[in-house]
Design a protein around this motif. Structure first.
Motif, mmCIF file in Angstrom:
data_model
loop_
_atom_site.group_PDB
_atom_site.id
_atom_site.type_symbol
_atom_site.label_atom_id
_atom_site.label_comp_id
_atom_site.label_asym_id
_atom_site.label_seq_id
_atom_site.Cartn_x
_atom_site.Cartn_y
_atom_site.Cartn_z
ATOM 1 N N GLY A 119 0.796 -1.224 0.000
ATOM 2 C CA GLY A 119 0.000 0.000 0.000
ATOM 3 C C GLY A 119 0.820 1.262 0.000
ATOM 4 N N ALA A 120 2.089 1.160 -0.389
ATOM 5 C CA ALA A 120 2.921 2.368 -0.394
ATOM 6 C C ALA A 120 2.659 3.207 -1.644
ATOM 7 C CB ALA A 120 4.390 1.985 -0.324
ATOM 8 N N ASN A 121 2.040 2.604 -2.653
ATOM 9 C CA ASN A 121 1.776 3.284 -3.916
ATOM 10 C C ASN A 121 3.011 3.973 -4.458
ATOM 11 O OD1 ASN A 121 -0.976 2.728 -4.489
ATOM 12 N ND2 ASN A 121 -1.532 4.061 -2.784
ATOM 13 N N CYS A 122 4.159 3.308 -4.368
ATOM 14 C CA CYS A 122 5.402 3.972 -4.730
ATOM 15 C C CYS A 122 5.670 3.888 -6.221
ATOM 16 C CB CYS A 122 6.559 3.338 -3.971
ATOM 17 S SG CYS A 122 6.745 1.584 -4.332
ATOM 18 N N GLY A 123 5.042 2.945 -6.884
ATOM 19 C CA GLY A 123 5.266 2.831 -8.320
ATOM 20 C C GLY A 123 6.532 2.079 -8.678
ATOM 21 N N ALA A 124 7.173 1.466 -7.702
ATOM 22 C CA ALA A 124 8.418 0.768 -7.993
ATOM 23 C C ALA A 124 8.187 -0.413 -8.920
ATOM 24 C CB ALA A 124 9.077 0.290 -6.702
ATOM 25 N N CYS A 125 6.970 -0.916 -8.939
ATOM 26 C CA CYS A 125 6.671 -2.042 -9.804
ATOM 27 C C CYS A 125 6.422 -1.588 -11.242
ATOM 28 C CB CYS A 125 5.437 -2.774 -9.285
ATOM 29 S SG CYS A 125 4.048 -1.667 -9.011
ATOM 30 N N GLY A 126 6.399 -0.267 -11.426
ATOM 31 C CA GLY A 126 6.147 0.229 -12.769
ATOM 32 C C GLY A 126 4.676 0.276 -13.097
ATOM 33 N N ARG A 127 3.837 0.134 -12.099
ATOM 34 C CA ARG A 127 2.391 0.219 -12.329
ATOM 35 C C ARG A 127 1.838 1.421 -11.582
ATOM 36 N NH1 ARG A 127 1.755 -3.365 -16.502
ATOM 37 N NH2 ARG A 127 3.951 -3.844 -16.427
ATOM 38 N N ALA A 128 0.606 1.695 -11.908
ATOM 39 C CA ALA A 128 -0.008 2.875 -11.297
ATOM 40 C C ALA A 128 -0.441 2.583 -9.873
ATOM 41 C CB ALA A 128 -1.210 3.308 -12.112
ATOM 42 N N GLY A 129 0.509 2.439 -9.012
ATOM 43 C CA GLY A 129 0.153 2.227 -7.620
ATOM 44 C C GLY A 129 -0.248 0.794 -7.354
ATOM 45 N N CYS A 130 -0.492 0.508 -6.099
ATOM 46 C CA CYS A 130 -0.722 -0.855 -5.663
ATOM 47 C C CYS A 130 -1.955 -1.470 -6.322
ATOM 48 C CB CYS A 130 -0.863 -0.906 -4.157
ATOM 49 S SG CYS A 130 0.663 -0.461 -3.325
ATOM 50 N N TYR A 131 -3.022 -0.679 -6.435
ATOM 51 C CA TYR A 131 -4.251 -1.248 -6.962
ATOM 52 C C TYR A 131 -4.050 -1.725 -8.398
ATOM 53 C CZ TYR A 131 -9.144 -1.936 -7.992
ATOM 54 O OH TYR A 131 -10.329 -2.495 -8.336
ATOM 55 N N ASP A 132 -3.375 -0.896 -9.146
ATOM 56 C CA ASP A 132 -3.160 -1.267 -10.537
ATOM 57 C C ASP A 132 -2.273 -2.492 -10.637
ATOM 58 O OD1 ASP A 132 -3.699 -0.783 -13.233
ATOM 59 O OD2 ASP A 132 -1.682 0.014 -13.499
ATOM 60 N N PHE A 133 -1.325 -2.576 -9.732
ATOM 61 C CA PHE A 133 -0.480 -3.760 -9.701
ATOM 62 C C PHE A 133 -1.340 -4.997 -9.466
ATOM 63 C CE2 PHE A 133 1.941 -6.844 -7.191
ATOM 64 C CZ PHE A 133 2.963 -7.106 -8.073
ATOM 65 N N ALA A 134 -2.272 -4.861 -8.514
ATOM 66 C CA ALA A 134 -3.163 -5.986 -8.220
ATOM 67 C C ALA A 134 -3.929 -6.393 -9.473
ATOM 68 C CB ALA A 134 -4.123 -5.609 -7.097
ATOM 69 N N VAL A 135 -4.466 -5.403 -10.171
ATOM 70 C CA VAL A 135 -5.204 -5.700 -11.394
ATOM 71 C C VAL A 135 -4.316 -6.471 -12.365
ATOM 72 C CG1 VAL A 135 -6.321 -4.697 -13.398
ATOM 73 C CG2 VAL A 135 -6.651 -3.670 -11.140
ATOM 74 N N ASN A 136 -3.084 -5.979 -12.522
ATOM 75 C CA ASN A 136 -2.177 -6.595 -13.466
ATOM 76 C C ASN A 136 -1.778 -8.009 -13.071
ATOM 77 O OD1 ASN A 136 -1.235 -4.812 -15.794
ATOM 78 N ND2 ASN A 136 -1.383 -3.410 -14.071
ATOM 79 N N VAL A 137 -1.578 -8.205 -11.781
ATOM 80 C CA VAL A 137 -1.201 -9.539 -11.331
ATOM 81 C C VAL A 137 -2.329 -10.516 -11.637
ATOM 82 C CG1 VAL A 137 -0.759 -10.961 -9.322
ATOM 83 C CG2 VAL A 137 0.346 -8.766 -9.538
ATOM 84 N N VAL A 138 -3.533 -10.078 -11.317
ATOM 85 C CA VAL A 138 -4.663 -10.968 -11.538
ATOM 86 C C VAL A 138 -4.830 -11.248 -13.027
ATOM 87 C CG1 VAL A 138 -7.152 -11.218 -11.302
ATOM 88 C CG2 VAL A 138 -5.814 -10.269 -9.427
ATOM 89 N N GLU A 139 -4.600 -10.235 -13.820
ATOM 90 C CA GLU A 139 -4.711 -10.446 -15.266
ATOM 91 C C GLU A 139 -3.513 -11.179 -15.833
ATOM 92 O OE1 GLU A 139 -5.263 -6.504 -16.692
ATOM 93 O OE2 GLU A 139 -7.383 -6.436 -16.100
ATOM 94 N N GLY A 140 -2.505 -11.361 -15.007
ATOM 95 C CA GLY A 140 -1.347 -12.118 -15.449
ATOM 96 C C GLY A 140 -0.336 -11.346 -16.261
#
Ligand SMILES: Cc1cc2nc3c(=O)[nH]c(=O)nc-3n(C[C@H](O)[C@H](O)[C@H](O)COP(=O)(O)O)c2cc1C
Ligand SMILES: Cc1cc2nc3c(=O)[nH]c(=O)nc-3n(C[C@H](O)[C@H](O)[C@H](O)COP(=O)(O)O)c2cc1C
Ligand SMILES: Cc1cc2nc3c(=O)[nH]c(=O)nc-3n(C[C@H](O)[C@H](O)[C@H](O)COP(=O)(O)O)c2cc1C
Ligand SMILES: Cc1cc2nc3c(=O)[nH]c(=O)nc-3n(C[C@H](O)[C@H](O)[C@H](O)CO)c2cc1C
Ligand code: SF4
Ligand code: SF4
Ligand code: SF4
Ligand code: SF4
Ligand code: FES
Lengths: 280, 445, 186, 192, 321, 225, 156
Positions: free
Chosen positions: A47-68
């Protein structure tokens, strides 16, 4: 009383009906489906929303992970544990991540670098100092010691050491890389945490001047490059390591007069090794 | 000449303590050649010149050392006769090292010059070519290659040339001495510029703290119909080109535009003389005229020195530095650059060396901004320096950009008055650098 | 479509249940609330008319007023509620008057939104007791910082002069109005 | 005249936010940028006016005649919620950029007690139809004023060196406190 | 390379341009303001007695103490040397009623610096005038003592203990202008004598510490707005001169509305600011429940300063409109 | 998924960790408006808790029946119903209290705390859990309102719960029971709790840094020896 | 009045043909907002996504700053809220005077005014090319961090 109840029921029922109708209409227009897994994954993220994953914050990362579209181990801040938890939710293998940490490639602290015959007056900020003839030190490439990187780190993972050179506390560092962009001298680089050998200097001066400005500068003698079969290259008077080709054992640590090239944990370890080798 | 009656000026600005009396009555002295010169390859705005000599080469005074590289660039000539010691990075007055040609000088009368031309018969084309060849760069501070300015794009309609005789920076008296000592040459220089540009109107703007210069030049221009001498209010930064154009012609140069967009070319007094010398005497630009002043130098002087002379030599020539010296500045006190030692060389556009003491610097303790609005009141460009600086400090670059950080000319007026002694210019400069970087990236993609 | 129906049904049911429930509860609460309200008025009337035993509403006027009787069923006077602006908002008073409408028998502040601790002092006995037996001819008046010297004067509260003044002027208005009605009726 | 007094009373003297503590959530939540604060204020004012109108009608045309006083809260909140929903849909349809800029805050209006508070106050104070509307406009303007001032101050405070524990909600509340002190100067100006 | 052999006998200063500075400094400006406040302090003591000196000392002491304490807690440099806390303390004391209780004075001083200033980060960052925040707090906390005025020692007519403003408002008694001017009236410590205030204020304007626009626009505003009502009905509404010399107008206009930190940055904004204060002031004085409105009107307009600054930015040189 | 919290934790989290007022900044309007005295704060908090608990129970038990599109609408309706009940009961049984809480009881309907808990918790959890959560949040709300009301009452009228606790010579600060006092007190209290949290975090960080320094020193000594 | 802008931070989630979809970074703002728990207007993540003009050629994953012209927002909100409100009020005032005799004058006035407002809304819907409402999409003005600046993860 009877009538009151009936009217009350009619009124409320009617209002509810109308409202529901309106909502149904609205729903048709603006409908978004959400996969319940997304929320679950989102819950375990830092929940740091730091963008280190290259996604738009944690929520978007979650979306992307689920979508694979990104691996379960894609969150550098959360690390292995988070990866495991996500994997559990999604029912996949976690795999492992290698943490990246910043490395400060200058050791020219106040006791090594030669200072100018002038004292800098002005804001204590590397970027601002850099504008005024490059700060206190004679070296134009080294750490300015203003601590911009320390101030920039959102996780308090950097400190200035006694020699006025920043140090990273790996335990606190999340690998977000913000310090890298904060440094006006490009001294900080992100490296895998297990990488040990670095050239701790960025000085491009010719050997004579380099020697004069700092006692731990890379003076560009090129000995290491000659011995290391392409693992080290000389670029503009500076030794640059090509980690893909590097064979650590070939590096002549003891030949480097200024110890500009060496192990992360200081010259001590390097000296130990030299001793050990000599003992053989 | 009705416009002489009302004092012409611009809005804002300040009037710092002048201290011109230290040197204003001292005629130029010519300093002997130094033992060793350090000639940086980039003494101008634009691409560094490309080296044409090698280590150990013998060179003669006036010989080409490095040639122009691209349109905005300028050739460099040897200021002394001697032997090239090396070509390598050397510190310069800007504070950053540059590739420089180091020459050990030898006593020699030999000198290479261009052929002398007659200013009466010369054509515009010839003037431009000579200015380019002679390596003349603007003496007003920015060191912009002068021939570029004399070659305006065809679609710009230039109608006026202004000679900048304001010398609004405190201490400096170089332009003033030039105006007194070489008035005739100055007029010739101006006419050459006008001819090169095909312009019929010329003006010389002088601050009214230099009555002698105004008087002398007005007298000389009596019978020059199309040249006028304009007396301006003494106020810093009257000499900044936007301010000068506003005061003399009441035209405003929009942000991001150049004087030539409003039909004006501005040249410094020294530049006009350099043009005169290049044309009439065939001299390449190998000397710099400068004022050495301040309360920290033993003998303040107006000097003509060879380009490349290290500061230490110049200061020694002026009797050395006093013990209470606190700051060495190359240029004026408002826009000059502080030095961390005496090793940097004099360059083509160096206008002064100041040795300041604590009492002149008058630095106070820094406090947070008090929002007193003084910086806003004095900013000649109507900016809001306090916010620009704060935005820059907090890295709110977009906000800074919207407030016009890139418009700032770093004149230092704001930081001069700021009671909180905030290094406004330093912050603004940093912000400006970052914003420009962003804008470049934006343009690139 | 099925979803739409489900939505409609759900919300309608919730609405219906809510309506039914509330009307039940309200049926229980309403009489009690009414009783409270009545008790309150009663209490106020008895407070401003010390000798009162019963009262009846005066009909046919555009403000609230009661005729008050003592235990001998003799009319002792009137109790009227009247309101006006104070320092910050409405002040509502219950004023007890004698039969002749010349003497104030008592005062109670029913509603006010004055500053707590300052304007609210008008509800305190120290202030309201001043009105007991106060003469209302020609009208009530106030003084500041000194003891009242005339029979129709009260002392304003320090720091709440405005509220005090407001009370006085509301009373004057109310009494005036009552006089007009009363006079007409007689 | 009476109407104008009602307006000023609601807008300034008895400011909804600073004197009645209504609508604190958006006051704290949406006061970072002047333009969004102002737009939010405008939207709230609009909803307030419409709510004042509709709830007045419901109260006087349905609840009072049928003696359904106790359905006040339930019916008001339903009506307000559907109103906001409708406005949201319309805005989305007509102006995407505005919806993007404000959309996030629209639900805040529903759960904003200033609107329900307004409806209840109008009943409580027995305003007639027109008075109710003016009261609504006044309350909306007062809200807009307070939130815009606050946004201006907060933009300025971004440049300040506020102690860390105070950043965010605490400093906003304290500024609101000082504002409330300043607005007290108007007390007694109008007492409607 | 002859360069690096640094000459050890000099340690130069390396700093960004400009290398010279004007005589202005925060400290100096603050001490000048203090000097300008001095006549008011003297008149306070002369008119109301030595006890007032105690109020002033307590107020200043607690202001300075609070500032030092906060800085110590925040581990910042103790900045009381700049004198701004002293000004706050002095001005706070000077706008309190005579013979005010010392403990309440201390509370006011703590609130002034604590909530009015340090909470925002200290000098230069506050939005509201600290001294006024302190006073507004006191006024709200202790309304009765805050509106209880004692008469000056040399009062001609000592029957009424009201201030000229509350006299005209609540008792319809007007006060001679000459008395207002000299200070023979009830009121806060510092506001009684117009001469003393003007002396200091004009000094500040002349030496350029205070920008003349705010006082001028406030005065003009009061003359215009107050004048309109006066012309409408001279019997009910006091004349504009009365507005200017009565109450805290002069102190407000010369010392408080002009506080650098809490007033607008740009010239145009200063005009709006001053006029706004004047309007609110006249409204409160003529129609409000309180006799005096200077404090509230300045605080109110302080809140608008960020908005004013935003919309009065001057045109950048050369930029099209 | 984070492992499920224990039932006790479900209750206690609302007290401090997730305190609705100090940590989540929810339900500000009633918090500020009614806390002129401790008793008012308690009454308001109790009323809110009642509504919160009952609507949580209802909502969590019927959560599967409500289509998500009308979720919020139904919640609001249910909440409003309970609020009306509270209001009517109060008016009938405690007329004085009902008067002093004024129009803020109906505003419980729009108290973000209640709707927020329903949306975030009750709609996803079982009855028992939801009730506990609601009770916890209610208690947290109670604590906050009591503290705020208590401070304001003590300073503003010398008393706590009606008993005088400040000495007579203490002059009450009227401002504390005015709007300004509410804002200032709540702001300062929040700041105080924030600073506690920040200090705790900082201590942790400092500990790690300290360890790091120590281990480094140890390494250096080792190498030197 | 100078150009007023709102600057928002966000991360690119898709980009093509001069347009990009940005997910706004609302975390900071929502932190303080009390409605954060259920603030998911019209379906959660949708509302935080903004379609913007992209003149910089950004890539998915880049952190960017977006500029929204504040004065346009103001104009749009005046057109969408301010004007209808005034129409409504004036309509009611007018209606009240027309129907002043009727016992249901409030209702009639309301219906009358609503009619006017609906007409206005219709106009907006029909001519929905009105500039401040439709054009001047938010624009990307800065890329603060690109994905490839530094690999956050080692590729081993
Ligand atoms: C990139 C660039 C291009 C310029 N082009 C021209 C030009 O075409 N014509 C001209 O007269 N001056 C030109 N100038 C010169 C400026 O007008 C100005 O005179 C010069 O930068 C010196 O500025 P100063 O005021 O700081 O000394 C140019 C300057 C720069 C930086
Ligand atoms: C703040 C400021 C002050 C300046 N003051 C002077 C000055 O006093 N005299 C001068 O000749 N040029 C001054 N300049 C440079 C002029 O703007 C202009 O660039 C110069 O006169 C152009 O002539 P040049 O190309 O011959 O140098 C100043 C520039 C700036 C930005
Ligand atoms: C916070 C505050 C609240 C006030 N509340 C009231 C009030 O409720 N009633 C009132 O008459 N005056 C109130 N006032 C007004 C002042 O006390 C006013 O000066 C006073 O009524 C007149 O002063 P005097 O009574 O000492 O003559 C209030 C003032 C302040 C600052
Ligand atoms: C001209 C001038 C006026 C000032 N007026 C006040 C004032 O009215 N109240 C105050 O607390 N501080 C005043 N100060 C002091 C200081 O600026 C003030 O405390 C700041 O607001 C603190 O940030 C004044 C300072 C100056 C230079
Ligand atoms: S900023 Fe801090 S956390 Fe991020 S990489 Fe650098 S040291 Fe690590
Ligand atoms: S930002 Fe760079 S120069 Fe500054 S302290 Fe850090 S490493 Fe050194
Ligand atoms: S340095 Fe820039 S901001 Fe400062 S006065 Fe000069 S032009 Fe204005
Ligand atoms: S001059 Fe200095 S103190 Fe004054 S407003 Fe500008 S930056 Fe702030
Ligand atoms: S509780 Fe009032 S707006 Fe949220």
């Amino acid at each position: 009383m009877e009538t009151t109840i009936i009217i009350a029921i009619l009124t409320m029922g009617g209002l509810g009906f109308i409202f529901a109708g309106g909502l149904a209409f609205a729903d048709k227009k603006l409908r978004v489906e959400e996969n319940p897994l997304i929320a679950k994954v989102n819950d375990v993220l830092p929940g740091a929303n730091c963008g280190a994953c290259g996604r738009a914050g944690c929520y978007d990362f979650a979306v992307n992970v689920v979508e694979g579209t990104i691996g379960v181990n894609g969150c550098p801040v959360g690390g292995d544990e988070t990866a495991r938890e996500i994997a559990e939710i999604l029912g996949v293998e976690a795999g492992s991540t290698t943490k990246m940490v910043p490395r400060i490639l200058c050791r020219g602290g106040s006791s090594e670098a030669v200072t100018k015959m002038a004292d800098y007056f002005g804001p204590l900020s590397c970027a601002a100092m850099d504008l005024v003839a490059g700060g206190d030190k004679l070296c134009y490439y080294g750490c300015l010691g203003g601590g911009d990187c320390v101030k920039a780190c959102p996780f308090d993972a950097m400190i200035m050491n006694d020699d006025n050179i920043p140090e990273v506390i790996e335990e606190l560092c999340t690998g977000c890389g913000i310090c890298v962009s904060a440094c006006p001298r490009d001294i900080i680089e992100m490296h895998p945490i297990d990488r040990q050998v670095f050239v701790f200097c960025k000085n491009l001066d010719d050997p004579k001047r380099a020697k004069e400005v700092c006692s731990v500068a890379c003076i560009g003698c090129g000995i290491c490059a000659r011995k290391s079969d392409g693992g080290i290259e000389m670029v503009d008077n500076l030794a640059v390591i090509n980690y893909d080709l590097l064979d650590e054992s070939k590096i002549p640590f003891d030949k480097c007069r200024t110890h500009a090239i060496g192990y992360l944990n200081g010259r001590e370890k390097h000296l130990e090794e030299v001793e050990a080798e000599e003992g053989n | 000449m009705s416009f002489l009656n009302k004092i012409k000026t611009f809005q804002g600005g300040v009037h710092p303590e002048e201290y011109k009396e230290l040197t204003e009555n001292l005629p130029f002295e010519i300093m002997p050649d130094p033992k060793r010169v350090i000639v940086p390859l980039s003494q101008h705005i634009g691409a560094p010149a490309s080296v044409k000599v090698k280590k150990k080469d013998e060179v003669k005074k006036g010989q080409l050392l490095a040639d122009q590289e691209g349109f905005i660039s300028s050739p460099i000539y040897s200021p002394v006769s001697g032997k090239v010691v090396d070509v390598h990075l050397e510190p310069t007055a800007s504070g950053f090292p540059q590739n420089s040609i180091v020459i050990d000088s030898i006593e020699s009368e030999e000198e290479i010059r261009f052929e002398q031309l007659d200013p009466k018969t010369i054509t515009a084309e010839e003037i431009r070519e000579r200015v380019r060849l002679a390596g003349i760069v603007g003496q007003g501070g920015a060191a912009f290659p002068t021939y570029v300015k004399l070659t305006p794009p065809a679609d710009k309609n230039i109608d006026c040339v202004i000679l900048n005789g304001c010398e609004c920076e405190p201490y400096l008296t170089r332009d003033y001495r030039f105006m007194l000592e070489r008035s005739e040459d100055l007029i010739t220089g101006l006419k050459l510029i006008m001819k090169a540009l095909g312009v019929s109107k010329g003006a010389i703007g002088i601050e009214d703290n230099k009555p002698k210069a105004i008087e002398k030049l007005t007298k000389l221009c009596m019978n020059e119909e199309n040249i006028s001498v304009v007396s301006l209010k003494t106020k810093y930064p009257q000499g900044a080109e936007k301010m000068l154009i506003k005061a003399v012609l009441n035209r405003e140069v929009p942000p991001g535009k150049l004087p030539l967009d409003v039909g004006v070319v501005i040249q410094n007094i020294g530049t006009a003389l350099a043009i005169n010398d290049a044309v009439c005497k065939g001299e390449p630009q190998i000397t710099a005229a400068l004022t050495v002043s301040g309360f920290g130098i033993k003998q303040p002087k107006n000097l003509i020195v060879k380009v490349g002379t290290p500061l230490s030599d110049v200061l020694d020539y002026c009797g050395g530095v006093k013990d209470n010296a606190a700051k060495v500045v190359v240029g004026g006190p408002m826009m000059g650059v502080a030095q961390y030692d005496f090793s940097a060389p004099v360059m083509k556009a160096t206008s002064g060396i100041l040795i300041l003491t604590e009492s002149e610097i008058n630095a106070h303790e820094e406090t947070p901004c008090l929002r007193c609005g003084k910086c806003i009141e004095v900013c000649p460009l109507n900016l809001t320096p306090t916010k620009l600086a704060r935005y820059s400090q907090l890295e709110k670059l977009e906000e800074a950009e919207q407030l016009g950080i890139t418009v700032c000319m770093e004149c230092g007026t704001c930081a001069f008055v700021c009671p909180a002694n905030i290094p406004l210019v330093q912050w603004i400069r940093l912000g400006k650098k970052r914003v420009l970087q962003i804008q470049r990236e934006r343009k690139a993609s | 479509m099925k979803l739409v129906i489900k939505m409609l049904v759900t919300l309608t049911i919730v609405g219906v249940i809510s309506g039914a429930l509330l009307s039940e509860i309200s049926g229980w609460a309403e009489p009690k609330i009414e009783a409270h309200r009545k008790a309150e008025t009663e209490k106020a009337i008895f407070e401003v008319q010390p000798s009162a035993e019963s009262y009846e509403v005066v009909d046919g006027i555009d403000f609230e007023c009661y005729k008050v009787f003592d235990k001998n069923k003799e009319k002792t006077g009137y109790a009227l509620t009247y309101s006006g602006s104070g320092f910050q908002g409405k002040i509502r008073l219950m004023i007890g008057m004698d039969n002749s409408l010349e003497k104030v028998l008592g005062l109670k502040v029913l509603e006010q939104v004055e500053t707590p601790g300052l304007g609210t002092k008008i509800t305190e006995d120290d202030f309201t007791n001043q009105f007991k037996g106060l003469s209302a001819v020609p009208g009530i008046d106030w003084v500041k910082g000194a003891s009242p010297s005339k029979p129709n004067e009260i002392q304003a509260i320090t720091g709440a002069t405005i509220s005090s003044k407001a009370v006085v002027s509301i009373m004057n208005d109310g009494i005036e109005k009552l006089r007009a009605v009363d006079g007409g009726k007689k | 005249m009476e109407l104008i007094l009602i307006f000023f009373s609601a807008a300034i003297v008895n400011n909804f936010v600073l004197a009645y503590f209504l609508g604190i959530c958006p006051f704290i939540g949406v006061s970072n940028k002047i333009s969004s604060a102002f737009s939010m204020g405008l939207a709230t004012t609009f909803v307030m006016v419409v709510a004042a109108i509709v709830t007045w009608l419901i109260y006087h045309m349905i609840l009072v005649p049928f003696n359904l006083d106790f359905l006040q809260y339930v019916s008001f909140i339903l009506v307000i919620a559907s109103l906001v929903q409708f406005v949201e849909m319309f805005v989305k349809k007509v102006s995407q950029p505005l919806y993007r800029a404000l959309g996030i805050f629209l639900p805040l209006i529903t759960t904003n007690c200033a609107i329900l508070g307004l409806a209840l106050f109008i009943v409580l104070r027995e305003y007639n139809f027109i008075e109710g509307i003016f009261y609504g406009v006044g309350a909306g303007v007062g809200f807009t004023l307070a939130i815009t001032i606050m946004a201006g101050i907060r933009e300025e405070l971004e440049l300040a060196d506020i102690p860390k524990p105070l950043q965010g909600a605490p400093i906003t509340l304290i500024v609101a406190g000082i504002l409330a002190l300043a607005f007290m100067g108007f007390s007694g100006l109008i007492s409607v | 390379m002859n360069t690096i052999t640094a000459n050890p006998s000099y340690k130069l200063e390396l700093a960004a341009s400009p290398h010279v500075h004007s005589r202005w400094s925060t400290k100096q400006a603050m001490w000048l303001v203090l000097a300008a406040i001095l006549p008011m302090v003297i008149s306070a003591v002369v008119f109301f007695g030595l006890y007032q000196l105690l109020i002033i000392i307590v107020s200043v002491g607690f202001c300075v103490g609070t500032e030092a304490a906060v800085k110590a807690v925040r581990k910042r440099k103790i900045s009381i040397g700049d004198g701004s806390a002293v000004i706050t303390g002095l001005l706070l004391a000077l706008i309190l009623p005579p013979n005010f209780s010392l403990s309440s004075t201390a509370i006011g001083a703590i609130v002034s610096i604590g909530i009015g200033k340090e909470i925002f980060g200290g000098l230069g960052y506050n939005i509201f005038n600290p001294a006024l925040v302190g006073r507004a707090f006191l006024q709200a906390a202790f309304p009765v003592p805050m509106t209880t005025w004692s008469q000056p020692n040399y009062a001609v007519d000592s029957i009424s203990s009201a201030t000229p403003l509350s006299a005209i408002k609540f008792d319809k008694v007007s006060t001679e202008l000459s008395n207002l001017f000299l200070g023979n009236v009830g009121g806060s410590l510092g506001e009684t004598s117009a001469i003393a205030v003007l002396l200091g204020g004009i000094f500040l304007i002349v030496i350029g510490v205070v920008n003349w626009r705010v006082p001028v626009s406030m005065t003009l505003g009061v003359i215009i707005f107050g004048g309109i009502f006066w012309l409408l009905d001279p019997a009910i509404y006091p004349n504009p001169l009365f507005h200017i010399f009565a109450g805290g107008f002069l102190v407000g206009a010369l010392f408080m509305a002009t506080d650098w930190v809490t007033s607008p940055l740009y010239g145009k904004g200063m005009w709006i600011f001053g006029a706004g204060i004047a309007l609110v002031l006249v409204l409160i004085r003529l129609f409000g429940g309180l006799p005096e409105g200077v404090m509230y009107s300045i605080l109110f307009m302080n809140a608008f300063v960020p908005l004013i600054n935003r919309y009065t930015k001057p045109r950048i040189f050369g930029k099209e409109k | 998924m984070k492992s499920k919290l224990g039932f006790v934790k479900e209750y206690t989290k609302g007290l401090w960790e997730n305190n609705p007022v100090f940590k989540q900044v929810l339900g500000m309007c009633p918090t500020l408006a009614v806390t002129v005295s401790a008793i008012n704060g308690i009454a308001m908090a109790l009323a809110t808790t009642f509504v919160l608990v009952f609507s949580s129970i209802i909502i969590s038990s019927v959560r599967k029946l409500i289509p998500s599109q009308v979720r919020i609408a139904s919640y609001i309706l249910i909440i409003a119903t309970f609020v009306t009940i509270v209001d009517l009961v109060m008016k009938a049984q405690f007329p004085d209290l009902s008067k002093s809480l004024g129009p803020y009881i109906p505003l419980i309907v729009v108290n973000c705390l209640i709707l927020g808990r329903q949306e975030a918790f009750s709609s996803k959890n079982g009855v028992l859990r939801s009730a506990l959560d609601a009770l916890g949040m209610g208690t947290g709300f109670l604590i906050a309102l009591f503290m705020l009301g208590g401070i304001r009452e003590i300073l503003g009228s010398r008393t706590l719960l009606g008993f005088q606790i400040m000495p007579d010579f203490y002059e009450p600060w009227l401002v504390m029971i005015l709007p300004a006092g509410a804002f200032l007190t709540l702001g300062l209290m929040m700041a105080y709790f924030n600073s506690i949290a920040i200090n705790m975090k900082k201590k942790e960080t400092d500990k790690i840094i300290e360890q790091y320094k120590k281990s480094k020193a140890a390494k250096t000594i080792e190498a030197g020896a | 009045m100078q150009k007023e802008t709102i600057i928002e931070k966000g991360i690119v989630i898709s980009a093509s043909g001069g347009r990009a979809k940005i997910m706004l970074d609302e975390s900071g703002k929502c932190e303080e907002c009390s409605a954060k728990l259920f603030c998911k207007p019209a379906g959660s993540k949708d509302a935080k996504i903004l379609e913007v003009e992209d003149s910089l050629g950004v890539n998915t994953g880049d952190s960017v700053n977006i500029e929204i012209i504040g004065s346009d927002i103001l104009k749009a909100s005046v057109m969408l809220y301010g004007v209808p409100m005034i129409i409504l009020i004036l309509g009611i005032l007018f209606g009240m005077s027309i129907f002043s005799g009727s016992s249901l004058k409030e209702l009639c006035a309301f219906l009358f005014a609503s009619g006017l407002t609906i007409v206005y809304a219709g106009i907006l819907l029909v001519f929905n090319k009105i500039k401040p409402l439709k054009q001047n999409l938010p624009k990307i003005i800065t890329v603060t961090k690109t994905v490839n600046d530094f690999p956050a993860l080692g590729v081993f």
